[in-house]
Write a protein that holds these residues in place. Structure first.
Motif, PDB file in Angstrom:
ATOM      1  N   ILE A 131       0.847  -1.204   0.000  1.00 43.92           N
ATOM      2  CA  ILE A 131       0.000   0.000   0.000  1.00 43.92           C
ATOM      3  C   ILE A 131       0.879   1.250   0.000  1.00 43.92           C
ATOM      4  O   ILE A 131       0.696   2.155  -0.815  1.00 43.92           O
ATOM      5  N   ILE A 132       1.859   1.297   0.888  1.00 41.55           N
ATOM      6  CA  ILE A 132       2.757   2.457   0.995  1.00 41.55           C
ATOM      7  C   ILE A 132       3.584   2.592  -0.288  1.00 41.55           C
ATOM      8  O   ILE A 132       3.756   3.691  -0.812  1.00 41.55           O
ATOM      9  N   GLN A 133       4.091   1.478  -0.802  1.00 36.88           N
ATOM     10  CA  GLN A 133       4.897   1.521  -2.033  1.00 36.88           C
ATOM     11  C   GLN A 133       4.079   2.076  -3.204  1.00 36.88           C
ATOM     12  O   GLN A 133       4.567   2.902  -3.972  1.00 36.88           O
ATOM     13  N   GLU A 134       2.818   1.622  -3.328  1.00 36.51           N
ATOM     14  CA  GLU A 134       1.962   2.100  -4.423  1.00 36.51           C
ATOM     15  C   GLU A 134       1.644   3.584  -4.261  1.00 36.51           C
ATOM     16  O   GLU A 134       1.672   4.339  -5.235  1.00 36.51           O
ATOM     17  N   ILE A 163      -6.201  13.207  -0.637  1.00 34.51           N
ATOM     18  CA  ILE A 163      -6.328  12.015  -1.500  1.00 34.51           C
ATOM     19  C   ILE A 163      -5.623  10.830  -0.829  1.00 34.51           C
ATOM     20  O   ILE A 163      -6.169   9.731  -0.746  1.00 34.51           O
ATOM     21  N   ILE A 164      -4.427  11.066  -0.303  1.00 30.26           N
ATOM     22  CA  ILE A 164      -3.682   9.996   0.376  1.00 30.26           C
ATOM     23  C   ILE A 164      -4.438   9.524   1.621  1.00 30.26           C
ATOM     24  O   ILE A 164      -4.559   8.330   1.869  1.00 30.26           O
ATOM     25  N   VAL A 165      -4.975  10.475   2.389  1.00 25.01           N
ATOM     26  CA  VAL A 165      -5.770  10.131   3.582  1.00 25.01           C
ATOM     27  C   VAL A 165      -6.946   9.240   3.184  1.00 25.01           C
ATOM     28  O   VAL A 165      -7.182   8.188   3.790  1.00 25.01           O
ATOM     29  N   ASN A 166      -7.675   9.648   2.141  1.00 22.67           N
ATOM     30  CA  ASN A 166      -8.845   8.877   1.702  1.00 22.67           C
ATOM     31  C   ASN A 166      -8.468   7.473   1.253  1.00 22.67           C
ATOM     32  O   ASN A 166      -9.170   6.505   1.547  1.00 22.67           O
ATOM     33  N   ILE A 167      -7.351   7.342   0.530  1.00 24.60           N
ATOM     34  CA  ILE A 167      -6.919   6.015   0.080  1.00 24.60           C
ATOM     35  C   ILE A 167      -6.529   5.153   1.279  1.00 24.60           C
ATOM     36  O   ILE A 167      -6.932   3.996   1.377  1.00 24.60           O
ATOM     37  N   LEU A 168      -5.763   5.728   2.213  1.00 22.72           N
ATOM     38  CA  LEU A 168      -5.356   4.946   3.392  1.00 22.72           C
ATOM     39  C   LEU A 168      -6.565   4.498   4.205  1.00 22.72           C
ATOM     40  O   LEU A 168      -6.627   3.358   4.665  1.00 22.72           O
ATOM     41  N   GLU A 169      -7.545   5.384   4.365  1.00 23.68           N
ATOM     42  CA  GLU A 169      -8.762   5.011   5.114  1.00 23.68           C
ATOM     43  C   GLU A 169      -9.532   3.924   4.377  1.00 23.68           C
ATOM     44  O   GLU A 169     -10.058   2.998   4.992  1.00 23.68           O
ATOM     45  N   ALA A 170      -9.599   4.017   3.048  1.00 28.29           N
ATOM     46  CA  ALA A 170     -10.363   3.057   2.251  1.00 28.29           C
ATOM     47  C   ALA A 170      -9.671   1.695   2.177  1.00 28.29           C
ATOM     48  O   ALA A 170     -10.329   0.680   1.942  1.00 28.29           O
ATOM     49  N   CYS A 171      -8.360   1.651   2.377  1.00 30.87           N
ATOM     50  CA  CYS A 171      -7.601   0.388   2.300  1.00 30.87           C
ATOM     51  C   CYS A 171      -8.163  -0.668   3.232  1.00 30.87           C
ATOM     52  O   CYS A 171      -8.030  -1.860   2.978  1.00 30.87           O
ATOM     53  N   GLU A 172      -8.766  -0.234   4.309  1.00 33.28           N
ATOM     54  CA  GLU A 172      -9.366  -1.140   5.289  1.00 33.28           C
ATOM     55  C   GLU A 172     -10.400  -2.047   4.607  1.00 33.28           C
ATOM     56  O   GLU A 172     -10.568  -3.196   4.983  1.00 33.28           O
ATOM     57  N   THR A 175      -9.909  -4.621  -1.596  1.00 33.60           N
ATOM     58  CA  THR A 175      -8.976  -5.695  -1.936  1.00 33.60           C
ATOM     59  C   THR A 175      -7.768  -5.042  -2.612  1.00 33.60           C
ATOM     60  O   THR A 175      -7.837  -3.879  -3.033  1.00 33.60           O
ATOM     61  N   ALA A 176      -6.684  -5.788  -2.748  1.00 33.97           N
ATOM     62  CA  ALA A 176      -5.486  -5.257  -3.411  1.00 33.97           C
ATOM     63  C   ALA A 176      -5.823  -4.828  -4.836  1.00 33.97           C
ATOM     64  O   ALA A 176      -5.346  -3.802  -5.321  1.00 33.97           O
ATOM     65  N   GLU A 177      -6.692  -5.592  -5.508  1.00 31.67           N
ATOM     66  CA  GLU A 177      -7.071  -5.277  -6.888  1.00 31.67           C
ATOM     67  C   GLU A 177      -7.865  -3.977  -6.955  1.00 31.67           C
ATOM     68  O   GLU A 177      -7.610  -3.121  -7.814  1.00 31.67           O
ATOM     69  N   GLN A 178      -8.829  -3.803  -6.054  1.00 41.11           N
ATOM     70  CA  GLN A 178      -9.618  -2.558  -6.025  1.00 41.11           C
ATOM     71  C   GLN A 178      -8.713  -1.357  -5.759  1.00 41.11           C
ATOM     72  O   GLN A 178      -8.874  -0.304  -6.361  1.00 41.11           O
ATOM     73  N   ARG A 179      -7.726  -1.533  -4.855  1.00 41.47           N
ATOM     74  CA  ARG A 179      -6.800  -0.447  -4.532  1.00 41.47           C
ATOM     75  C   ARG A 179      -5.973  -0.084  -5.756  1.00 41.47           C
ATOM     76  O   ARG A 179      -5.798   1.091  -6.079  1.00 41.47           O
ATOM     77  N   GLN A 181      -6.753  -0.461  -8.881  1.00 39.60           N
ATOM     78  CA  GLN A 181      -7.624   0.234  -9.848  1.00 39.60           C
ATOM     79  C   GLN A 181      -7.828   1.688  -9.444  1.00 39.60           C
ATOM     80  O   GLN A 181      -7.765   2.588 -10.289  1.00 39.60           O
ATOM     81  N   ALA A 182      -8.067   1.930  -8.163  1.00 41.84           N
ATOM     82  CA  ALA A 182      -8.282   3.302  -7.674  1.00 41.84           C
ATOM     83  C   ALA A 182      -7.026   4.151  -7.892  1.00 41.84           C
ATOM     84  O   ALA A 182      -7.115   5.301  -8.354  1.00 41.84           O
ATOM     85  N   LEU A 183      -5.862   3.597  -7.617  1.00 45.05           N
ATOM     86  CA  LEU A 183      -4.608   4.324  -7.806  1.00 45.05           C
ATOM     87  C   LEU A 183      -4.326   4.562  -9.285  1.00 45.05           C
ATOM     88  O   LEU A 183      -3.814   5.614  -9.652  1.00 45.05           O
ATOM     89  N   ALA A 184      -4.673   3.604 -10.133  1.00 44.14           N
ATOM     90  CA  ALA A 184      -4.468   3.775 -11.589  1.00 44.14           C
ATOM     91  C   ALA A 184      -5.323   4.929 -12.102  1.00 44.14           C
ATOM     92  O   ALA A 184      -4.863   5.722 -12.917  1.00 44.14           O
ATOM     93  N   LYS A 185      -6.568   5.030 -11.607  1.00 44.78           N
ATOM     94  CA  LYS A 185      -7.450   6.161 -12.019  1.00 44.78           C
ATOM     95  C   LYS A 185      -6.829   7.490 -11.613  1.00 44.78           C
ATOM     96  O   LYS A 185      -6.836   8.441 -12.376  1.00 44.78           O
TER      97      LYS A 185
END
Length: 189
Positions: A131-134, A163-172, A175-179, A181-185
């Motif tokens: 997660i941190i690396q991505e 944006i980083i806060v929202n991604i970290l909160e959503a990681c909970e 899935t790795a795949e959903q994460r 996809q979100a980062l690619a967008k």
């Protein structure tokens, strides 16, 4: 509060499955505390546990009776527990065994502090956390992770920080795949 589980045929084993909310201080844990009071030579910090932790003004790199750290009520402190047991008040320091700060101390004012589950914190603190690396490929940012579930983050702009806060909160809940996809967008790929 948790769910009582039982393993059938497991020798009558029971356990409580919980999303632990309240942090219990553990000696050696690195945490983010919020200074709530100054009492003589000691600061009181809210660390998210059942009682405040104490932090001596001498527990900073280079601190002496004459050279006191500039700590104010409301400051965020990244430190480590040197005392943490049920019979004594938790005690923090901002220096390692050789007297160096090693990244501990007062955290900058212009970042964003938020709380996540203790389970997510453990995942984020794992070596080579994906997660941190991505996230680090998205924008440059500063990150402080406390074992007490508190995270402080600061990117170049407020928008990037959020944006980083929202991604970290959503990681909970992703899935790795959903994460991915979100980062690619976000990165426009």
């Amino acid at each position: 509060c948790g769910l009582l589980r039982h393993r059938p045929g497991g020798g009558g084993a029971y356990w409580v499955d919980s999303q632990q909310k309240r942090y219990v201080p553990v000696k050696g844990d690195h945490v983010i505390g919020i200074v709530t009071a100054k009492a003589g030579d000691v600061f009181r910090l809210d660390v998210g546990g059942s009682e405040p932790a104490s932090l001596s003004y001498l527990a900073f790199e280079g601190a002496t009776k004459r050279n006191r750290p500039n700590v104010q009520v409301g400051d965020l402190i990244y430190g480590q527990f040197v005392v943490a047991n049920k019979d004594m008040e938790p005690e923090m320091v901002c220096i390692d065994s050789s007297g160096k700060s090693s990244g501990m101390g007062i955290i900058g004012q212009d970042g964003f502090l938020f709380k996540v589950s203790l389970g997510l914190i453990r995942k984020l603190l794992a070596p080579k956390c994906e997660i941190i690396q991505e996230l680090s490929q998205l924008y440059p940012f500063e990150l402080v992770l406390g074992m007490n579930g508190r995270i402080w983050v600061k990117a170049k702009t407020v928008q990037q920080t959020l944006i980083i806060v929202n991604i970290l909160e959503a990681c909970e809940y992703m899935t790795a795949e959903q994460r991915k996809q979100a980062l690619a967008k976000l990165s426009g790929n």
